[in-house]
Design a protein around this motif. Structure first.
Motif: not given
Length: 892
Positions: A797-806
């Protein structure tokens, strides 16, 4: 709401007196990550100028909006975080705009920069250039993850920061009886990653200003939000570092090594809550006599207090914290929320507070008496709105209420005219203001004016003790006589030690600080080899948490209740710069060390006291620790699923940490002001009050729109986003936080998940539609995440520009987070008693005076009385034999 509908006469806030940073000019540029820091500096009296682009592309676009009418000057988010500032519009894509910014920086003392990484370098103002061209400028750089490192390009939101940083996995509902968590962890609301970072950057900036007065040069400060948030959790971090012990979240109480049977909340007959906890046997023994007033509690047996003498647990962390919850519940459910006898319980010595909603504090006479709130006029709207405006009160300065947040570009003409004329509408800056020119200050705490003395120069730089970094400290030569305990106050002086102050921690064996046990047998080597949790003894010289809370300090024992002990304390007070304490209000006065006595002993002393609710006001004698302060402030109620679900609040003593940051800032700003004016100061700080300051947005929504706070789970009440949530991943209790603020991010998530048809669904084609159908979107997103390893999903998701975090645990942060490792977030500090262990470093760097958690002595926390011989000899000339004799006498 109109002024009359607020339920009280209009509030003016603190008395009108100068702020401690009067004369300091701050230029703020960037996004919302720097706004809370700038708000705090403006409250301290700085002239904060926010530079904005012509299109107003800033947080002015974020809701909620006044009367739900969207517009750049009706954003309550912008109002809350930009009160007291000035707005200058500059087109930095033009030569004229860049030239104006450079003139503005030449007039400034501080730059708060939260722009994207390429922005300032792209207009020729990279860090090296700024430092070379403006050598006296303090340059504070705030980034989501740092300017370099493996996650430097990652995208974040408040929810993602709270997930990656650890608070999320400390907060939520109890698992099922089989230990399975069937509900996602719950993020505390709202925007606390900004508050955590802003508080710490603010005291770092003031430390840099203190150093500049001595050395004549500015420096660069850098802080990553991820690092600041990751150090904000409480006991879980050191439990993993020292014992390899995982922690488990629990409903509205401290996360712990096991899930307890009872919560500490008791419900009223109208469905509200009272929080009652006990620290030890003394507290539990107070309960029976109180309950007997109501015909209850006859079966409560008295406990032996002496069994706990010499040790003290961290409040809220033991199973006994929820002792007797059933019998307390029998009492509480006989009352409605408004009729709860909680003040009567406090007067009986019980630790309790109602679980308030934020706006209820805005109507409380206690906070009105302290000037915590003010009604601020918005002349263009013909209305006033209520804001929290103060974090503490003091004799030598006052928090500045300021005007409402500026309209876009409202001050451009005035500021550019000042620059063109070479004038400044604000007071002279710190290098221009001497003691004789200092503005007179009244006393908000019923104290007479303090006589000023000449400012004492700092020691020559060449003579200073250098840190382990081979550089000077910002606070070299400052001595702190430290009576703090618990995290809210002791944590504040921890930061002073890390900045170079000589902090002398004072304890007495009858009432020690929360040392809380020992280290596991086998020490560090046993921990390196451990593959399962280690057992630490219940008693010992200290725990990992104590070591993390008090590194860099020297420790002495002293019985201030003994006449000779008071004489010794008197001599220390004559020689120190600061005395800090965290007792209940009135304790220091009963020892003979009230403000009048202190300033007669030492006319230059800074007296800083931190209590739960503040010494002045209706609740001045009431007790509070982190969970109680959180309940009263409204922060506990703000976390969790919508009512009628229980609130989850914070799973640790959040306001202990936030109180510690604010306490450090209060002391540093008093040091700065004394260096300018020569004036002493008494600070009356409150950990609850700093919590109230963070609720400005919810209070404004109530004041402006008549909407009391309502819980929203992990969704975004004040920042439109959908999907936003915490989604189950493959593995036991593994979760991923995701925020999609725009159409492009939603489309990217659908592509990554392998379901582009989601983005083509007409229900989800707009943000408004996705918010209406959020439940369905949550089911779709989790149908993908549940099949994915959390870090793999995050990186896709981060590579696609989406804010995401474990949603990271302490283990994840310590052992698996490459960005924290890159930032060197933990520091190895030697400790003669327990060996060398990691502790959390101060989460910002200073280029000329980098902090060090081990302080000037480069050591961990002291054992009880560890430095008696050296400190008594150094300060008072008392020999080793005399120290031994005083110990035999029960004096030290």
């Amino acid at each position: 709401m109109t002024d009359s509908e607020l339920g009280t006469a209009p509030l003016a806030g603190p008395e009108p007196r100068p702020g401690s940073l009067a004369g300091v000019r701050v230029v703020e540029i960037g996004d919302e990550q720097g706004e809370y820091c700038g708000l705090t500096l403006a409250g301290l009296g700085a002239d904060v100028i926010r530079v904005e682009p012509p299109d107003g592309a800033s947080t002015r676009r974020f809701g909620p909006f006044l009367d739900d009418e969207e517009g750049p000057d009706r954003s309550l988010f912008f109002w809350a975080y930009n009160r007291g500032k000035r707005s200058v519009v500059l087109d930095l894509g033009t030569d004229t705009g860049r030239a104006s910014l450079e003139r503005l920086l030449a007039s400034a003392d501080v730059l708060v920069d939260s722009t994207p990484r390429p922005f300032l370098p792209g207009i020729g103002l990279d860090g090296d250039t700024l430092e070379r061209r403006f050598p006296r400028l303090v340059i504070a750089r705030i980034t989501p993850f740092g300017d370099d490192g493996p996650w430097a390009d990652h995208t974040a939101s408040d929810l993602v920061h709270l997930a990656l940083g650890g608070p999320l996995m400390n907060c939520g509902y109890d698992p099922r009886p089989d230990g399975h968590y069937d509900v996602a962890p719950m993020a505390p609301q709202a925007f606390h990653s900004l508050h955590i970072t802003g508080e710490q950057v603010a005291f770092g900036i003031v430390a840099a200003l203190v150093y500049r007065r001595r050395a004549g040069v500015g420096q660069r400060l850098s802080c990553a939000v991820h690092e600041a948030v990751s150090k904000n959790t409480e006991t879980d971090l050191m439990a993993w570092v020292v014992q390899r012990q995982p922690y488990f979240r629990q409903t509205a109480r401290h996360a712990g090594a096991r899930v307890g049977e009872d919560i500490t909340l008791a419900y009223t007959k109208d469905g509200r809550w009272l929080n009652v906890i006990s620290i030890g046997a003394r507290d539990r023994n107070l309960l029976g006599p109180f309950l007997q007033r109501y015909g209850l509690g006859q079966d409560l047996a008295e406990e032996k207090v002496e069994l706990e003498v010499g040790s003290r647990s961290i409040p809220g962390t033991t199973p006994a914290a929820s002792a007797n919850v059933e019998i307390i519940q029998r009492l509480v459910r006989r009352f409605t929320f408004d009729t709860l006898p909680w003040q009567e319980m406090q007067e009986a010595g019980l630790l309790c507070a109602p679980v308030r909603k934020p706006h209820e504090n805005a109507l409380d006479p206690h906070w009105h008496a302290r000037g915590t709130y003010a009604d601020i006029e918005h002349p263009e709207l013909g209305r006033s709105f209520r804001y929290p405006v103060s974090k503490w009160i003091a004799t030598g300065s006052a928090w500045q209420v300021g005007r409402r947040a500026p309209l876009l570009g409202e001050d451009t003409g005035q500021v550019l005219a000042e620059l063109a004329a070479g004038t400044d509408a604000s007071a002279p800056r710190d290098d221009q203001l001497g003691a004789a020119e200092a503005p007179a200050a009244a006393a908000p705490v019923a104290a007479a004016p303090v006589a000023t003395t000449a400012t004492r120069p700092g020691p020559p730089l060449a003579a200073e003790r250098l840190s382990v970094h081979g550089k000077p400290f910002a606070l070299s030569g400052v001595t702190v006589f430290d009576f703090t305990w618990f995290l809210a106050s002791a944590g504040g002086t921890r930061f002073l030690a890390a900045l170079g102050a000589d902090v002398i921690k004072v304890e007495w064996k009858a009432h020690p600080d929360t040392r809380g046990g020992g280290f596991p047998a086998g020490g560090r080597e046993a921990r390196r080899q451990a593959s399962a949790p280690l057992t630490a003894p219940p008693t010992g010289p200290m725990s990992g948490q104590f070591n993390n809370k008090n590194p860099g300090k020297r420790g002495i024992s002293l019985n201030v209740r003994h006449p000779k002990g008071r004489e010794i304390a008197h001599e220390f007070l004559r020689r120190c710069d600061i005395v800090a304490e965290g007792f209940s209000p009135g304790v220091f006065e009963r020892w003979g060390f009230g403000w009048d006595a202190l300033r007669s002993i030492n006319p230059r002393i800074i007296y800083a006291q931190q209590s739960g609710m503040g010494g002045q006001g209706t609740y001045g004698r009431f007790r509070a620790v982190g969970p109680i302060a959180g309940s009263l402030s409204g922060l506990t109620d703000m976390g969790g699923l919508p009512e009628p679900a229980l609130p989850t609040g914070w799973g640790y003593s959040y306001l202990d940490w936030l109180g510690a940051y604010s306490f450090s800032l209060a002391i540093l700003s008093a040091i700065y002001q004394r260096d300018v004016t020569g004036e002493a100061q008494w600070i009356d700080a409150s950990q609850t009050e700093v919590g109230l300051f963070t609720t400005a947005l919810s209070v404004l929504d109530w004041s402006g729109n008549g909407r009391p706070w309502q819980r929203y789970g992990n969704r975004s009440p004040y920042r439109p986003a959908a999907p936003q949530g915490v989604y189950r991943c493959a593995g036991e209790d593994r979760w991923l936080a995701v925020t999609c603020a725009g159409d492009d991010q939603w489309e990217a998530l659908a592509r990554v998940a392998g379901h582009p048809e989601w983005a083509r669904d007409s229900r989800f084609s707009t943000l408004a539609g996705r918010r209406r159908h959020h439940d369905e979107i949550d089911r779709l997103v989790e149908s993908w995440t549940v099949t994915r390893e959390p870090y793999a999903a995050m990186e896709e998701l981060q590579r696609a520009g989406v804010a995401a975090g474990v949603a990271q645990t302490a283990e994840d942060r310590c052992d698996h987070d490459p960005q924290l490792a890159h930032l060197k977030w933990l520091t190895e500090v030697p400790n003669p008693a327990v060996g060398t262990w990691p502790v959390a470093e101060v989460p910002f760097d200073l280029s000329r005076t980098p902090p060090h958690a081990g302080g000037p002595i480069d050591k961990g926390a002291p054992v009880y009385g560890e430095h008696n011989y050296e400190v008594y000899e150094q300060f008072l000339g008392i020999s080793k034999d005399d120290v031994d004799a005083l110990a035999e006498e029960g004096v030290i």
